[in-house]
Scaffold this active site. Structure first.
Site, PDB file in Angstrom:
ATOM      1  N   LYS A   1     -11.213  -3.626  -4.422  1.00 17.63           N
ATOM      2  CA  LYS A   1     -12.046  -2.453  -4.669  1.00 17.63           C
ATOM      3  C   LYS A   1     -11.208  -1.253  -5.091  1.00 17.63           C
ATOM      4  O   LYS A   1     -11.726  -0.289  -5.609  1.00 17.63           O
ATOM      5  CB  LYS A   1     -12.897  -2.132  -3.431  1.00 17.63           C
ATOM      6  CG  LYS A   1     -12.173  -2.232  -2.132  1.00 17.63           C
ATOM      7  CD  LYS A   1     -13.113  -2.535  -0.970  1.00 17.63           C
ATOM      8  CE  LYS A   1     -12.324  -3.060   0.216  1.00 17.63           C
ATOM      9  NZ  LYS A   1     -13.018  -3.928   1.093  1.00 17.63           N
TER      10      LYS A   1
ATOM     11  N   LYS B   1      -4.659  -9.399  -7.164  1.00 17.26           N
ATOM     12  CA  LYS B   1      -5.865  -9.688  -6.377  1.00 17.26           C
ATOM     13  C   LYS B   1      -7.028  -8.814  -6.838  1.00 17.26           C
ATOM     14  O   LYS B   1      -6.834  -7.647  -7.134  1.00 17.26           O
ATOM     15  CB  LYS B   1      -5.540  -9.383  -4.907  1.00 17.26           C
ATOM     16  CG  LYS B   1      -6.563  -9.864  -3.917  1.00 17.26           C
ATOM     17  CD  LYS B   1      -6.184  -9.443  -2.508  1.00 17.26           C
ATOM     18  CE  LYS B   1      -6.451  -7.976  -2.289  1.00 17.26           C
ATOM     19  NZ  LYS B   1      -6.359  -7.534  -0.901  1.00 17.26           N
TER      20      LYS B   1
ATOM     21  N   LYS C   1       0.810  -1.227   0.000  1.00 16.75           N
ATOM     22  CA  LYS C   1       0.000   0.000   0.000  1.00 16.75           C
ATOM     23  C   LYS C   1       0.837   1.268   0.000  1.00 16.75           C
ATOM     24  O   LYS C   1       0.332   2.341  -0.321  1.00 16.75           O
ATOM     25  CB  LYS C   1      -0.959   0.007   1.202  1.00 16.75           C
ATOM     26  CG  LYS C   1      -2.073  -0.999   1.028  1.00 16.75           C
ATOM     27  CD  LYS C   1      -3.278  -0.692   1.855  1.00 16.75           C
ATOM     28  CE  LYS C   1      -4.439  -1.524   1.368  1.00 16.75           C
ATOM     29  NZ  LYS C   1      -5.505  -1.688   2.286  1.00 16.75           N
TER      30      LYS C   1
HETATM   31  P1  TYM Z   1     -10.675  -6.502   3.775  1.00 21.00           P
HETATM   32  O1  TYM Z   1     -11.804  -5.555   3.989  1.00 21.00           O
HETATM   33  O2  TYM Z   1      -9.569  -6.078   2.890  1.00 21.00           O
HETATM   34  O3  TYM Z   1     -11.252  -7.863   3.259  1.00 21.00           O
HETATM   35  C1  TYM Z   1     -12.302  -8.532   3.942  1.00 21.00           C
HETATM   36  C2  TYM Z   1     -12.167 -10.024   3.777  1.00 21.00           C
HETATM   37  O4  TYM Z   1     -12.245 -10.361   2.380  1.00 21.00           O
HETATM   38  C3  TYM Z   1     -11.093 -11.105   2.004  1.00 21.00           C
HETATM   39  N1  TYM Z   1     -10.745 -10.753   0.615  1.00 21.00           N
HETATM   40  C4  TYM Z   1     -10.564 -11.631  -0.360  1.00 21.00           C
HETATM   41  N2  TYM Z   1     -10.663 -12.973  -0.390  1.00 21.00           N
HETATM   42  C5  TYM Z   1     -10.436 -13.590  -1.568  1.00 21.00           C
HETATM   43  N3  TYM Z   1     -10.128 -12.929  -2.711  1.00 21.00           N
HETATM   44  C6  TYM Z   1     -10.029 -11.586  -2.736  1.00 21.00           C
HETATM   45  N4  TYM Z   1      -9.736 -10.954  -3.862  1.00 21.00           N
HETATM   46  C7  TYM Z   1     -10.253 -10.871  -1.522  1.00 21.00           C
HETATM   47  N5  TYM Z   1     -10.244  -9.558  -1.189  1.00 21.00           N
HETATM   48  C8  TYM Z   1     -10.540  -9.503   0.126  1.00 21.00           C
HETATM   49  C9  TYM Z   1     -10.012 -10.691   2.984  1.00 21.00           C
HETATM   50  O5  TYM Z   1      -8.986 -11.646   3.075  1.00 21.00           O
HETATM   51  C10 TYM Z   1     -10.807 -10.540   4.262  1.00 21.00           C
HETATM   52  O6  TYM Z   1     -10.983 -11.773   4.903  1.00 21.00           O
HETATM   53  N6  TYM Z   1      -7.955  -6.082   7.913  1.00 21.00           N
HETATM   54  C11 TYM Z   1      -9.146  -6.673   7.382  1.00 21.00           C
HETATM   55  C12 TYM Z   1     -10.393  -6.337   8.185  1.00 21.00           C
HETATM   56  C13 TYM Z   1     -10.251  -6.633   9.630  1.00 21.00           C
HETATM   57  C14 TYM Z   1     -10.307  -7.934  10.238  1.00 21.00           C
HETATM   58  C15 TYM Z   1     -10.136  -7.721  11.626  1.00 21.00           C
HETATM   59  C16 TYM Z   1     -10.494  -9.215   9.717  1.00 21.00           C
HETATM   60  C17 TYM Z   1     -10.057  -5.725  10.624  1.00 21.00           C
HETATM   61  N7  TYM Z   1      -9.975  -6.373  11.824  1.00 21.00           N
HETATM   62  C18 TYM Z   1     -10.137  -8.796  12.526  1.00 21.00           C
HETATM   63  C19 TYM Z   1     -10.499 -10.297  10.636  1.00 21.00           C
HETATM   64  C20 TYM Z   1     -10.317 -10.071  12.007  1.00 21.00           C
HETATM   65  C21 TYM Z   1      -9.352  -6.171   5.957  1.00 21.00           C
HETATM   66  O7  TYM Z   1      -8.910  -5.111   5.598  1.00 21.00           O
HETATM   67  O8  TYM Z   1     -10.099  -6.972   5.183  1.00 21.00           O
END
Ligand code: TYM
Length: 329
Positions: free
Chosen positions: A197, A194, A111
């Site tokens: 968004k 990947k 990032k």
């Molecule tokens: P975030 O919002 O980036 O993504 C949410 C969840 O979606 C999964 N994901 C994907 N899985 C497969 N293919 C993809 N292209 C893809 N893009 C996203 C992510 O692996 C995730 O599981 N830091 C986290 C949010 C968070 C969190 C937590 C998660 C904050 N605190 C505590 C678990 C436990 C995040 O930014 O996810």
């Protein structure tokens, strides 16, 4: 019953990647685990968000959680900032984390690639410490996430262990639960990246609120290769392999079986089947999503969810602060 927790950070609309890698698995798990699912709004603001847009994205995310099948009778759904203990334990965890550990985080490096220090918020750097707090507050045994979040769950384990060693046994060490198929859905326009968004072009990413016809078109336009046979080979046929993972995740049919059905056939019919599966799934989700937005139930769900989550988080934070010597009584 084992406890499970996860969250999504809706800095934009939720994607098919979020759905396949995470959200639909939460739905599957809600019957057999004590499940806590939140919207990580404190994590959203590590990068500037236009307030009106953020508010909409947060509300949409909750509506989509419910539309995808999360049932507030079976699991606890809440907004991260409604439970103040997240930010407070986040600070304590930040004090337990080393700069070197944070600097090694792949997501941070990705990032901030090419960005000047002056433009990177400190929040983006300490983000994993807050994520650790999210998980440790609830003593989660499992954290269902896509592959890209595995490293963040691992650092959470390290921090839990460090705390337990320094002060005495306090936190459960969480385990990441990564799906075997669909843990990393790739961009439709560049299957080496990947699906996310933050992609520049809209064509590579399917949003859960996309018109199903538009989503179908995106699948039909997905980048493939010149081999002209449906085969699961991530290295040489990343585009086709990605479509296979999408189809297999949505239908439950094993990848081998799909490959066998397309033996000797080109990509046209295959893409059509994937497009139909995606469009059907979106139609099903969106029918419920519109009803939920109209129903006004979101406020109640969040209020009740925050109360339930707070009861656990409050007790845990108290315990932690006592052990650290912060609380006097
Ligand atoms: P975030 O919002 O980036 O993504 C949410 C969840 O979606 C999964 N994901 C994907 N899985 C497969 N293919 C993809 N292209 C893809 N893009 C996203 C992510 O692996 C995730 O599981 N830091 C986290 C949010 C968070 C969190 C937590 C998660 C904050 N605190 C505590 C678990 C436990 C995040 O930014 O996810």
């Amino acid at each position: 019953m084992k406890r499970m927790l996860s969250g999504i950070k809706p800095t934009g609309e939720l994607t098919l990647g979020n759905y396949i890698g995470a959200l639909r698995n939460f739905v599957k798990y809600q019957d057999s685990y004590e499940l806590y699912v939140f919207v990580a709004n404190l994590h959203c603001v590590t990068v500037y968000q236009e307030p009106k847009e953020l508010r909409k994205n947060l509300k949409d995310a909750i509506a989509l959680y419910l539309a995808c099948g999360l049932d507030p009778e079976k699991c606890t759904i809440f907004l991260q900032s409604d439970v103040l203990e997240h930010a407070q334990l986040g600070w304590l965890m930040t004090c337990m984390t080393y700069m070197g550990e944070l600097g090694r985080m792949t997501q941070y490096k990705e990032k901030t690639k090419g960005a000047k220090d002056e433009s990177i918020s400190a929040g983006l750097f300490v983000y994993p410490s807050l994520m650790a707090a999210d998980i440790l507050l609830y003593d989660a045994d499992y954290v269902p996430v896509g592959e890209d979040q595995k490293q963040h769950v691992e650092i959470t384990r390290d921090l839990a262990q460090r705390f337990n060693n320094r002060y005495s046994e306090t936190f459960t060490l969480p385990e990441p639960l990564i799906p075997q198929v669909g843990a990393r859905i790739m961009s439709l326009t560049d299957p080496t990246k990947k699906m996310s968004k933050s992609e520049e072009s809209n064509k590579g990413c399917i949003y859960l609120t996309d018109d199903p016809a538009v989503a179908r078109k995106k699948i039909m336009g997905a980048v493939t290769d010149n081999y002209a046979h449906v085969n699961y080979d991530k290295e040489n046929q990343p585009g086709v392999s990605n479509l296979l993972e999408i189809l297999s995740s949505l239908t439950g049919e094993a990848i081998d079986s799909i490959v066998a059905r397309y033996e000797g056939k080109g990509y046209g019919d295959f893409k059509k089947e994937v497009g139909d599966a995606v469009a059907n799934e979106l139609t099903m989700i969106q029918n419920r999503y519109n009803d939920i937005l109209k129903s006004g139930m979101i406020e109640t769900v969040l209020k009740e969810g925050a109360e339930k989550a707070h009861r656990i988080a409050f007790r845990k934070l108290k315990k932690v602060q006592k052990k650290m010597g912060i609380d006097i009584f």
